[in-house]
Structure formats: C-alpha cells, structure tokens
Design an enzyme around this catalytic site. Structure first.
Site, PDB file in Angstrom:
ATOM      1  N   LYS A  90      64.791  18.459  18.429  1.00  0.00           N
ATOM      2  CA  LYS A  90      64.321  18.942  17.125  1.00  0.00           C
ATOM      3  C   LYS A  90      63.680  17.852  16.267  1.00  0.00           C
ATOM      4  CE  LYS A  90      66.714  23.240  16.497  1.00  0.00           C
ATOM      5  NZ  LYS A  90      67.733  23.297  17.570  1.00  0.00           N
ATOM      6  N   GLU A 112      65.271  25.706   6.701  1.00  0.00           N
ATOM      7  CA  GLU A 112      66.399  26.604   6.954  1.00  0.00           C
ATOM      8  C   GLU A 112      67.172  26.026   8.126  1.00  0.00           C
ATOM      9  OE1 GLU A 112      63.504  26.972   8.470  1.00  0.00           O
ATOM     10  OE2 GLU A 112      64.299  27.065  10.516  1.00  0.00           O
ATOM     11  N   SER A 380      67.917  19.954  26.461  1.00  0.00           N
ATOM     12  CA  SER A 380      67.384  19.913  25.091  1.00  0.00           C
ATOM     13  C   SER A 380      68.229  19.091  24.132  1.00  0.00           C
ATOM     14  CB  SER A 380      67.216  21.332  24.546  1.00  0.00           C
ATOM     15  OG  SER A 380      68.427  22.056  24.654  1.00  0.00           O
TER      16      SER A 380
HETATM   17  C1  LIG Z   1      68.070  24.377  18.300  1.00  0.00           C
HETATM   18  C2  LIG Z   1      68.337  24.040  19.697  1.00  0.00           C
HETATM   19  C3  LIG Z   1      67.854  24.842  20.756  1.00  0.00           C
HETATM   20  C4  LIG Z   1      67.124  26.135  20.546  1.00  0.00           C
HETATM   21  O1  LIG Z   1      65.924  26.035  19.859  1.00  0.00           O
HETATM   22  P1  LIG Z   1      64.508  26.135  20.568  1.00  0.00           P
HETATM   23  O2  LIG Z   1      63.570  26.189  19.419  1.00  0.00           O
HETATM   24  O3  LIG Z   1      64.497  27.390  21.377  1.00  0.00           O
HETATM   25  O4  LIG Z   1      64.327  24.938  21.412  1.00  0.00           O
HETATM   26  C5  LIG Z   1      68.080  24.416  22.055  1.00  0.00           C
HETATM   27  N1  LIG Z   1      68.786  23.294  22.313  1.00  0.00           N
HETATM   28  C6  LIG Z   1      69.287  22.515  21.330  1.00  0.00           C
HETATM   29  C7  LIG Z   1      70.054  21.295  21.699  1.00  0.00           C
HETATM   30  C8  LIG Z   1      69.087  22.858  19.993  1.00  0.00           C
HETATM   31  O5  LIG Z   1      69.577  22.082  19.029  1.00  0.00           O
END
Ligand SMILES: *Cc1c(COP(=O)(O)O)cnc(C)c1O
Length: 398
Positions: A90, A112, A380
């Site tokens: 993010k 948000e 992610s």
């Molecule tokens: C917020 C988040 C997601 C989901 O958000 P996307 O916009 O779909 O990527 C996935 N993995 C992590 C670690 C997150 O913090």
C-alpha cells in the site's frame, strides 16, 4: 494502450466511469486532466523512484521458493511486497499520490481505511511530507484495529471514527467523500485501492505497476525470460493484483489467477467474493461488481481477513473477470489459515492473511501447472498484524 486498459471515457469494458456528485465534478475532472502529465514527467519519476528505493526499500526481492515449488510442481517465485516499509504494497500508492497532491498544489490529505493498513501508509507519507492528514474509519473498525489506530495517531494523523451505517469501511469511505465535497479546492483524497471514480483505478494501478516492472527484469535475470507462465495475487479492491499484472495485461502468454476471500463459503452469504457472487451496480463513483440487495443496498462482506472485505472489486478486475482474461477463484477462511502456516513452515515467511488467500489457491490450480512453468505469486504483506488471528485459530490447522 492495450485492450484491457482504461479507455478515454474512464471505462474498462462495461465497468468504471466517474459517477460523482456535481460538487466534485470539477475536482475529479482536474485530477483526470493533470495526473498523467505529472506522473509521466521526469521530475515526478525521479522523486518517486528515489523514495521507492531509499524509503520503501525497493526493489522488493523476487524469491525462488524451493520447497513450495517442489510441493506444487512448478517454479514458484514470490514477489516480496511484505518486505516494504510499513509491511505491504500500500505504501507504493500512498507515496505516489502524495507526490501528485503536492504537484497539484493541495495542502491537506484525507483517506479512508478499513483494516487500517491504508490509513497507516497514508499517515506515514503525510509525516514524511509534513502534510495534515485526516483518516475516516468506521467506529467498529476503530475498535477492531486498535494497534493501527494508535500507529496513525503516533504518526500525527487525526483518526475520525464514523458512527453511521455498519460502522465499517463503506461508512468511512462515505464520510471521506463528504469531507472532500466540503473542501474540494485544497484537499487531496488518497484512495487506497483500484476503486473510486475515474481516474483513481488507473492512477492506483499505474503507481502499483512498479511491481510488474520489477518482475520483468528480475525474471529476465533469474530465468533468462522476462515473463512468467502464471501470475497470482489476492484481490480486495484490486491494487496489489493490478500492480502484479499491469505490464502483462496484453501478453496472453501469461495466465492470470486471482484469489478472492470466500469467508465461510460463497454459498453461505458470509463471503467477500464480490466478483463471483456480486452484481453490477455503482459504488463510490464507479460501475463495478458489488455485493448488494435487490434494492441496491450494500451487503456487508465477510472475511477473516480485514483487508479483503471491501463490498466490491475495482473495474479493471471486473472486466478481466468478465472477459475471461483472468481466472478468479476463492479461498475460504480455513484454507487461507492453512496456507499461511504452510508458507511459514516451508519457507520461513509469515504472510499477511490477505496474501494467504493467493497462496491458498496453489493446491486448487497446481493441476494446471507443468513442472517447468514459472509462477509468480505476490505476497502483498507480512503477517505480524495477523498474529493474534493465527494463534487463535491454530487448532484448525492439521
Ligand atoms: C489492503 C491489502 C490487500 C487488499 O487490497 P488490494 O487493493 O486488493 O491489494 C491485500 N494485502 C494486504 C497485505 C493489504 O494490506
């Protein structure tokens, strides 16, 4: 631009657009007319990439997971977004948007947040850039995500608990939009995923596309070929997936597999799999697939993973799902928990619960892999924030 990219009107096939209240029309138009020239400028690129390197810690490694490869009969590489500053992908987006906000002369940031991850990323870049930051968060989420709330406050952000509706992400988003309507001239709204009115989905995808930009040269170095056979990622709003696939969207040699959060099961109603169970409607300024009643009221999504329970999915993903460009599957809570323990034990990496939903697809799709197939799966985020959930559920793992 390829056939899966946004068109001039802000649509990806049947999805997207900019359905905004009249009072925001000029602000959104202004963003649409200026963002491309700014993010394509050499000055922006240098500033963004210098900070991605020195502050975020990029490039994130592309790691060959030897034991997982053996288990699933493929050549599995993990794209390690979990190693970024603040623990997930993010920050790439938050950093890019605040640089854009400054170039547009904005002096105040709003955001948000649901699980708090985007709020923390935004509060972080606001501290870095010395800009005032207000984060809207459903009151129930404020209670559930206490540590992230304290993090944001320590970083200097004002966290506003929202008491309307179900007191979750959708309500926080509504309140952020309300604030934006009152202060369109000086305020920049940093949206956390590939959602919202055009140009946000494309802007966020572009900023996250550094992920696939790196995958290209990292694969070239490691395998002698700059593309994989398969790309895999989890999808909430869609930003880490968009970043992972962006530079391969039109390369049909590369197959795409996306993982939604199935909660307790897509047929139980307790799910967040909005692509597979949702219907078309308009949410937060964009025509997308979302979870709603016959009357168009939002149905609260459910997932064990707080970062995946957005009631819709961004327009780019709606389109690649509908056209068959991507295979979309879901992983249930228990499958994601099991996948998290598996990665931890086989590779020594504790993934975020969200990322575990991509990992949990491996046993479901391994039958489609050939032994030499190169699979890139994006981790992610890291799992530190989910430790309590992992421990509370460890008896479910056999
Ligand atoms: C917020 C988040 C997601 C989901 O958000 P996307 O916009 O779909 O990527 C996935 N993995 C992590 C670690 C997150 O913090």
């Amino acid at each position: 631009m390829g056939k899966y990219n946004v068109d001039k009107m802000g649509f990806y096939g049947n999805y997207g657009g900019a359905y905004v209240p009249e009072i925001l029309y000029k602000t959104v138009e202004n963003l649409k007319d200026s963002y491309e020239a700014i993010i394509d400028s050499d000055e922006f690129k240098k500033e963004f990439h210098d900070l991605l390197r020195d502050y975020v810690g990029r490039p994130s490694p592309l790691y060959y997971a030897r034991r997982m490869s053996g288990k699933y009969g493929c050549q599995l590489y993990l794209k390690r977004e979990d190693l970024n500053h603040t623990g997930a992908h993010k920050i790439n987006n938050a950093l890019g948007q605040i640089l854009l906000a400054r170039k547009m002369g904005k002096t105040r940031i709003i955001a948000e947040t649901g699980a708090g991850q985007h709020g923390v990323a935004t509060a972080t870049v606001c501290a870095l850039m010395d800009m005032p930051c207000t984060v809207y968060m459903g009151a129930l989420d404020v209670e559930r995500q206490h540590v992230n709330v304290e993090r944001m406050r320590m970083l200097g952000a004002e966290v506003v608990p929202v008491e309307s509706g179900n007191k979750t992400l959708k309500d926080g988003t509504n309140e952020a939009i309300r604030d934006w309507c009152c202060h369109p001239a000086d305020t920049f709204y940093i949206i956390g995923s590939t959602v919202g009115p055009h140009p946000y989905p494309e802007l966020v995808a572009r900023l996250q596309s550094v992920i696939s930009e790196e995958i290209k040269w990292q694969l070239q170095e490691k395998t002698g070929r700059d593309y994989p056979n398969w790309l895999m990622a989890c999808v909430g709003g869609g930003s880490n997936a968009a970043g992972t696939i962006y530079h391969y969207l039109d390369d049909e040699r590369v197959k795409i597999i996306l993982g939604e959060a199935g909660g307790l099961g897509n047929d139980t109603g307790m799910t967040a799999a909005s692509l597979q169970t949702g219907t078309t409607g308009i949410l937060h300024g964009s025509r997308i697939k979302l979870m709603q009643t016959d009357d168009g009221q939002i149905v609260e999504p459910y997932s064990i993973s707080a970062g995946l329970d957005y009631p819709g999915t961004g327009p780019m993903h709606c389109n690649i799902y509908e056209t068959g460009r991507a295979q979309v599957l879901s992983a249930n809570d228990d499958e994601a928990l099991r996948a998290a323990y598996e990665l931890t034990r086989l590779e020594g990496i504790i993934p975020a619960l969200e990322s575990s939903h991509a990992l949990a697809l491996l046993p479901k799709v391994a039958g489609q892999f050939k032994k030499d197939d190169v699979v890139v799966l994006t981790v992610s985020g890291r799992g530190d924030k989910d430790l309590d959930t992992y421990l509370a559920n460890k008896d479910k793992i056999k």
